[in-house]
Design an enzyme around this catalytic site. Structure first.
Site, PDB file in Angstrom:
ATOM      1  N   TYR A 142     -20.942 -20.864  25.366  1.00 26.33           N
ATOM      2  CA  TYR A 142     -21.003 -20.470  26.771  1.00 26.33           C
ATOM      3  C   TYR A 142     -20.811 -21.680  27.679  1.00 26.33           C
ATOM      4  O   TYR A 142     -21.263 -22.785  27.369  1.00 26.33           O
ATOM      5  CB  TYR A 142     -22.373 -19.858  27.096  1.00 26.33           C
ATOM      6  CG  TYR A 142     -22.632 -18.530  26.439  1.00 26.33           C
ATOM      7  CD1 TYR A 142     -21.615 -17.591  26.284  1.00 26.33           C
ATOM      8  CD2 TYR A 142     -23.912 -18.193  25.988  1.00 26.33           C
ATOM      9  CE1 TYR A 142     -21.868 -16.359  25.697  1.00 26.33           C
ATOM     10  CE2 TYR A 142     -24.169 -16.964  25.396  1.00 26.33           C
ATOM     11  CZ  TYR A 142     -23.142 -16.055  25.258  1.00 26.33           C
ATOM     12  OH  TYR A 142     -23.394 -14.844  24.680  1.00 26.33           O
ATOM     13  N   HIS A 151     -28.680 -10.589  33.658  1.00 25.34           N
ATOM     14  CA  HIS A 151     -28.242 -11.493  32.599  1.00 25.34           C
ATOM     15  C   HIS A 151     -29.372 -11.859  31.621  1.00 25.34           C
ATOM     16  O   HIS A 151     -29.157 -12.626  30.686  1.00 25.34           O
ATOM     17  CB  HIS A 151     -27.655 -12.779  33.195  1.00 25.34           C
ATOM     18  CG  HIS A 151     -26.234 -12.641  33.633  1.00 25.34           C
ATOM     19  ND1 HIS A 151     -25.811 -12.902  34.910  1.00 25.34           N
ATOM     20  CD2 HIS A 151     -25.127 -12.261  32.956  1.00 25.34           C
ATOM     21  CE1 HIS A 151     -24.512 -12.695  34.997  1.00 25.34           C
ATOM     22  NE2 HIS A 151     -24.065 -12.303  33.827  1.00 25.34           N
ATOM     23  N   ARG A 175     -12.679 -15.370  35.275  1.00 21.47           N
ATOM     24  CA  ARG A 175     -13.077 -15.971  34.003  1.00 21.47           C
ATOM     25  C   ARG A 175     -12.802 -14.968  32.900  1.00 21.47           C
ATOM     26  O   ARG A 175     -12.571 -13.786  33.166  1.00 21.47           O
ATOM     27  CB  ARG A 175     -14.558 -16.368  34.004  1.00 21.47           C
ATOM     28  CG  ARG A 175     -15.521 -15.209  34.052  1.00 21.47           C
ATOM     29  CD  ARG A 175     -16.975 -15.682  34.079  1.00 21.47           C
ATOM     30  NE  ARG A 175     -17.431 -16.179  32.792  1.00 21.47           N
ATOM     31  CZ  ARG A 175     -18.068 -15.433  31.875  1.00 21.47           C
ATOM     32  NH1 ARG A 175     -18.325 -14.162  32.104  1.00 21.47           N
ATOM     33  NH2 ARG A 175     -18.469 -15.963  30.724  1.00 21.47           N
ATOM     34  N   ASN A 178     -14.257 -13.323  29.236  1.00 21.48           N
ATOM     35  CA  ASN A 178     -15.381 -13.155  28.338  1.00 21.48           C
ATOM     36  C   ASN A 178     -14.862 -12.372  27.136  1.00 21.48           C
ATOM     37  O   ASN A 178     -13.825 -11.728  27.220  1.00 21.48           O
ATOM     38  CB  ASN A 178     -16.508 -12.399  29.039  1.00 21.48           C
ATOM     39  CG  ASN A 178     -17.769 -12.362  28.197  1.00 21.48           C
ATOM     40  OD1 ASN A 178     -18.119 -13.346  27.561  1.00 21.48           O
ATOM     41  ND2 ASN A 178     -18.437 -11.206  28.170  1.00 21.48           N
ATOM     42  N   LYS A 208     -23.774 -10.431  20.422  1.00 23.12           N
ATOM     43  CA  LYS A 208     -22.527  -9.703  20.571  1.00 23.12           C
ATOM     44  C   LYS A 208     -22.396  -8.548  19.572  1.00 23.12           C
ATOM     45  O   LYS A 208     -21.406  -7.815  19.604  1.00 23.12           O
ATOM     46  CB  LYS A 208     -21.339 -10.665  20.417  1.00 23.12           C
ATOM     47  CG  LYS A 208     -21.160 -11.625  21.597  1.00 23.12           C
ATOM     48  CD  LYS A 208     -20.034 -12.620  21.330  1.00 23.12           C
ATOM     49  CE  LYS A 208     -19.947 -13.708  22.386  1.00 23.12           C
ATOM     50  NZ  LYS A 208     -19.277 -13.268  23.632  1.00 23.12           N
TER      51      LYS A 208
HETATM   52  C1  HEM Z   1     -21.487 -11.191  39.659  1.00 24.15           C
HETATM   53  C2  HEM Z   1     -20.727 -10.892  38.671  1.00 24.15           C
HETATM   54  C3  HEM Z   1     -21.221 -10.642  37.267  1.00 24.15           C
HETATM   55  C4  HEM Z   1     -21.692  -9.492  36.755  1.00 24.15           C
HETATM   56  C5  HEM Z   1     -21.827  -8.147  37.486  1.00 24.15           C
HETATM   57  C6  HEM Z   1     -22.045  -9.752  35.384  1.00 24.15           C
HETATM   58  C7  HEM Z   1     -22.587  -8.807  34.526  1.00 24.15           C
HETATM   59  C8  HEM Z   1     -22.921  -9.045  33.225  1.00 24.15           C
HETATM   60  C9  HEM Z   1     -23.536  -8.093  32.352  1.00 24.15           C
HETATM   61  C10 HEM Z   1     -23.934  -6.675  32.768  1.00 24.15           C
HETATM   62  C11 HEM Z   1     -23.698  -8.663  31.136  1.00 24.15           C
HETATM   63  C12 HEM Z   1     -24.326  -8.020  29.908  1.00 24.15           C
HETATM   64  C13 HEM Z   1     -25.768  -8.398  29.814  1.00 24.15           C
HETATM   65  C14 HEM Z   1     -26.508  -7.534  28.792  1.00 24.15           C
HETATM   66  O1  HEM Z   1     -26.498  -7.883  27.600  1.00 24.15           O
HETATM   67  O2  HEM Z   1     -27.082  -6.517  29.206  1.00 24.15           O
HETATM   68  C15 HEM Z   1     -23.175 -10.001  31.236  1.00 24.15           C
HETATM   69  C16 HEM Z   1     -23.134 -10.910  30.194  1.00 24.15           C
HETATM   70  C17 HEM Z   1     -22.735 -12.229  30.354  1.00 24.15           C
HETATM   71  N1  HEM Z   1     -22.364 -12.837  31.529  1.00 24.15           N
HETATM   72 FE1  HEM Z   1     -22.123 -11.968  33.312  1.00 24.15          FE
HETATM   73  N2  HEM Z   1     -21.772 -11.040  35.081  1.00 24.15           N
HETATM   74  C18 HEM Z   1     -21.262 -11.629  36.210  1.00 24.15           C
HETATM   75  C19 HEM Z   1     -20.838 -12.919  36.351  1.00 24.15           C
HETATM   76  C20 HEM Z   1     -20.910 -13.858  35.364  1.00 24.15           C
HETATM   77  C21 HEM Z   1     -20.446 -15.202  35.515  1.00 24.15           C
HETATM   78  C22 HEM Z   1     -19.804 -15.797  36.757  1.00 24.15           C
HETATM   79  C23 HEM Z   1     -20.683 -15.837  34.360  1.00 24.15           C
HETATM   80  C24 HEM Z   1     -20.330 -17.279  34.131  1.00 24.15           C
HETATM   81  C25 HEM Z   1     -20.759 -18.038  33.233  1.00 24.15           C
HETATM   82  C26 HEM Z   1     -21.285 -14.875  33.452  1.00 24.15           C
HETATM   83  C27 HEM Z   1     -21.663 -15.108  32.154  1.00 24.15           C
HETATM   84  C28 HEM Z   1     -22.071 -14.156  31.257  1.00 24.15           C
HETATM   85  C29 HEM Z   1     -22.254 -14.401  29.845  1.00 24.15           C
HETATM   86  C30 HEM Z   1     -22.033 -15.724  29.122  1.00 24.15           C
HETATM   87  C31 HEM Z   1     -22.648 -13.189  29.275  1.00 24.15           C
HETATM   88  C32 HEM Z   1     -22.859 -12.919  27.791  1.00 24.15           C
HETATM   89  C33 HEM Z   1     -21.571 -12.297  27.303  1.00 24.15           C
HETATM   90  C34 HEM Z   1     -21.334 -12.236  25.817  1.00 24.15           C
HETATM   91  O3  HEM Z   1     -21.743 -13.128  25.074  1.00 24.15           O
HETATM   92  O4  HEM Z   1     -20.648 -11.295  25.397  1.00 24.15           O
HETATM   93  N3  HEM Z   1     -21.419 -13.686  34.113  1.00 24.15           N
HETATM   94  N4  HEM Z   1     -22.718 -10.206  32.518  1.00 24.15           N
END
Ligand code: HEM
Ligand code: FES
Lengths: 315, 344
Positions: free
Chosen positions: B38, B194, B224, B226, B318
């Site tokens: 990450y 998060h 970005r 993911n 994941k």
């Molecule tokens: C405001 C916009 C964003 C929304 C609505 C959002 C939403 C989410 C959601 C719903 C999850 C899943 C969490 C769960 O397990 O329930 C997630 C995971 C994650 N988000 Fe965001 N996110 C946003 C922006 C970002 C940004 C800018 C980053 C930058 C680093 C980020 C990094 C991550 C990471 C690293 C994960 C884990 C994903 C994985 O390993 O598959 N998010 N996000």
């Protein structure tokens, strides 16, 4: 992130009081970018010796993007900005502005919005009112001014929003009792203040005294934002010296001289552009480096040398 | 170069979803290195190469009609996948305006928008729709404005209210999430939704990301990538339908990996909504089965190393742990074990 500039034409200049002028800025073609209540733009003013950057709140209705309106008060000890606006700018002139940004948006969770304006500080609230009316929001506006001098919009406001408007004319010794005003509000109320520094302090003081949580107190912050200053940078290994001007970032100056630095966000958060420096007073503006790291590294996308100083980079 | 739509494919039951070679070539392979961890991998969303997924703000591709049909199926069963809290009404109109203007200017052969004051006419030739309406008056549309427009766009949308130094998930259309749920996250802030993510909080990733996002300006979007993996090309892996898809992870065998296991990449795009000051977060999901991915051997090589060396905590989060070893084994033959893989 550098925002790209927009060219506009001054299509109307209106003298509202002895010291307040309103300007209508229209696009060269099409419409201007949309904006939200509380937004401001930066004007680049080509004064005789240098380009001044000044931020002004948009006071027009956000529903209308055919033009922007701003109002400027002539400051007695103006270093050029407001003087230029009053004396050097007329209808038909062209200017460059930044796209709107917003550091003073209404809080959507508020049940009641308490707006407190001092003099020219009325401007951001004018863009609130149109939106509040349309959305049937609960609000009240307290407007303190000096009659005939800083009461620019009082007649319009009396016509359109009389039921919600409370005015205080210092010429008539009418005083706004902040302590009483803030002690009578429910916890769903948010207070917004724009005007002279001492008004803001009084509101904060009264709010603190009445146990308001800080998240319910809002003020226009852009006036305090530091503009960039020019400085010099030496690249130790490349044996090169560069001048960084006030309106470019260190990263941009490096790039312009052919030095490639890895970068991503260009906003001081991703960590990609970290660069080691050997000497100099650095104005650190990033959110990435720890304080300890900041003694050796800087993020050139946002951080700068202190005004007029010289920094030496390990490049 | 005009987009050509595939005949309707399915993301459930018989899973007929496939990528043409053109879609494979433009797939946003997410790994710049042989390892993955990450980071705050956000960049300004500058216009990308013609034909690439980065060319336009909202990418429309060959699966357009299929994805729209899949969204309709999810909403039919569960209308609450679209959420707009009352204070987000202005942001919903803002979203509609942003999507319509960009789609019409980027894909003029499929979408047209005619505006005269607040009288708008929207034409979607891809779906054979024509709608005259009054901007700002929801009674002139067949449904709520965010729902109306996102039913006609690929990808999920979260619309964030910005207040109290945070972002709040107060509106959205989420029919194809990677194991989360808009219903569960509704009303939460950036830190709260998060919370389940491992490691990143301690690394300071979220604090820094949040600061950056709150400063996004009108017309200066960022993006970005993911990624995760999904068994079968199933778009709707929402937490509340886990019982429908969770068990499929145990069906993976070394024989069916190439068809069954998919790399799932989200192209996340964030734009400031001008009128409401809300933030639009769009999640455009790209699926590719490993057979398809392996047509680009350098991708297979790199994916092999990423998965092999992925920290267990990330693999668990994941949902890969059950079949990771099988996949790593399958990908091994693509890895010549030279010092680095040569993917871009
Ligand atoms: C405001 C916009 C964003 C929304 C609505 C959002 C939403 C989410 C959601 C719903 C999850 C899943 C969490 C769960 O397990 O329930 C997630 C995971 C994650 N988000 Fe965001 N996110 C946003 C922006 C970002 C940004 C800018 C980053 C930058 C680093 C980020 C990094 C991550 C990471 C690293 C994960 C884990 C994903 C994985 O390993 O598959 N998010 N996000
Ligand atoms: S480019 Fe991201 S911190 Fe400088």
């Amino acid at each position: 992130m550098m925002s790209s500039m927009i060219e506009v034409e001054v299509t109307k200049v209106k003298q509202l009081t002895d010291v307040i002028r309103e300007f209508t800025l229209s696009p060269m073609e099409g419409a201007l970018p949309g904006f939200s209540s509380g937004s401001h733009i930066q004007l680049h003013l080509p004064t005789s010796h240098r380009v001044l950057k000044k931020a002004y709140s948009l006071l027009s209705d956000p529903a209308d993007t055919s033009s922007y309106r701003i109002a400027v008060r002539l400051q007695e000890h103006s270093k050029g900005g407001s003087r230029f606006m009053h004396e050097g700018l007329s209808e038909g002139d062209h200017l460059h502005i930044t796209p709107p940004s917003n550091l003073f948006a209404p809080n959507s969770s508020a049940r009641h919005h308490l707006l407190i304006a001092g003099g020219i500080g009325i401007t951001p609230f004018l863009s609130y009112l149109a939106e509040f009316q349309r959305q049937s929001k609960s609000y009240e506006l307290h407007y303190a001014y000096r009659g005939g001098v800083t009461d620019a919009y009082v007649t319009d406001l009396r016509q359109a929003f009389s039921a919600k408007l409370h005015t205080y004319d210092s010429n008539l010794q009418q005083r706004l009792d902040l302590d009483q005003l803030l002690s009578n509000q429910s916890v769903g109320t948010h207070v917004y203040v724009c005007g002279p520094e001492r008004l803001r302090h009084s509101v904060q003081e009264a709010a603190t005294k009445n146990a308001w949580s800080p998240s319910r107190i809002h003020w226009e912050a852009f006036s305090g934002a530091e503009p960039g200053q020019a400085f010099q940078v030496e690249l130790a290994r490349l044996n090169k010296t560069l001048e960084v001007s006030a309106d470019e970032s260190l990263l941009e100056a490096l790039e312009a001289s052919g030095v490639e630095i890895p970068n991503l966000c260009r906003g001081g958060v991703c960590g990609q552009c970290a660069t080691t420096y050997l000497e100099g007073d650095v104005d650190h503006r990033d959110a990435f480096l720890s304080q300890a790291d900041q003694s050796q590294q800087l993020m050139p996308c946002v951080s700068r040398g202190m005004c007029g100083s010289r920094i030496v980079l390990d490049l | 170069m005009s987009v050509i739509f595939n005949p309707i494919e399915t993301y459930r039951d018989d899973f007929t979803f496939r990528n043409t070679s053109k879609a494979i070539k433009r797939f946003p392979f997410p790994f710049p290195e042989d390892q993955y961890m990450y980071s705050v991998n956000i960049e300004p969303a500058l216009k990308g190469e013609t034909g690439s997924v980065f060319e336009h703000w909202f990418d429309i591709d060959e699966h357009y009609r299929s994805e729209v049909a899949e969204r309709a199926k999810v909403l039919e069963k569960d209308p609450d996948r679209c959420l707009v809290m009352p204070h987000m009404e202005l942001a919903a109109w803002d979203s509609l305006a942003l999507l319509m203007t960009h789609l019409a200017s980027d894909y003029p052969e499929w979408f047209e928008l005619h505006r005269s004051g607040d009288q708008w006419i929207w034409e979607n030739h891809a779906l054979n729709l024509r709608q005259a309406f009054t901007y700002g008056d929801a009674t002139t549309l067949p449904c709520e404005p965010l729902e109306y427009i996102t039913r006609q766009v690929q990808g999920d949308f979260a619309i964030l209210d910005q207040r109290d130094n945070n972002l709040w998930m107060d509106a959205g259309m989420v029919t194809g999430p990677a194991d989360w749920s808009i219903k569960f996250d509704a009303g939460m802030n950036f830190t709260q939704w998060h919370a389940p993510v491992p490691m990143a909080h301690k690394m300071g990733v979220f604090d820094r990301a949040l600061k950056y996002l709150m400063n996004i300006q009108v017309d200066r979007p960022v993006r970005r990538l993911n990624w995760t993996m999904t068994v079968n090309p199933r778009l709707d892996t929402s937490s509340e339908t886990y019982h429908e898809w969770g068990h499929e992870r145990s069906l993976v065998t070394s024989e069916n990996i190439g068809q069954m296991v998919h790399l799932r990449v989200e192209l996340q795009f964030l734009a400031r909504l001008p009128r409401s000051h809300a933030l639009m977060f769009s999640i455009r999901t790209y699926l590719i089965r490993l057979d398809e991915l392996a047509t680009q051997p350098e991708w297979a090589c790199r994916l092999h190393r990423v998965l092999r060396d992925l920290p267990d905590e990330l693999a668990d989060y994941k949902g890969l742990s059950q079949y990771r070893a099988l996949v790593v084994d399958w990908l091994k033959s693509y890895d010549p074990a030279e010092s680095t893989c040569c993917a871009e």
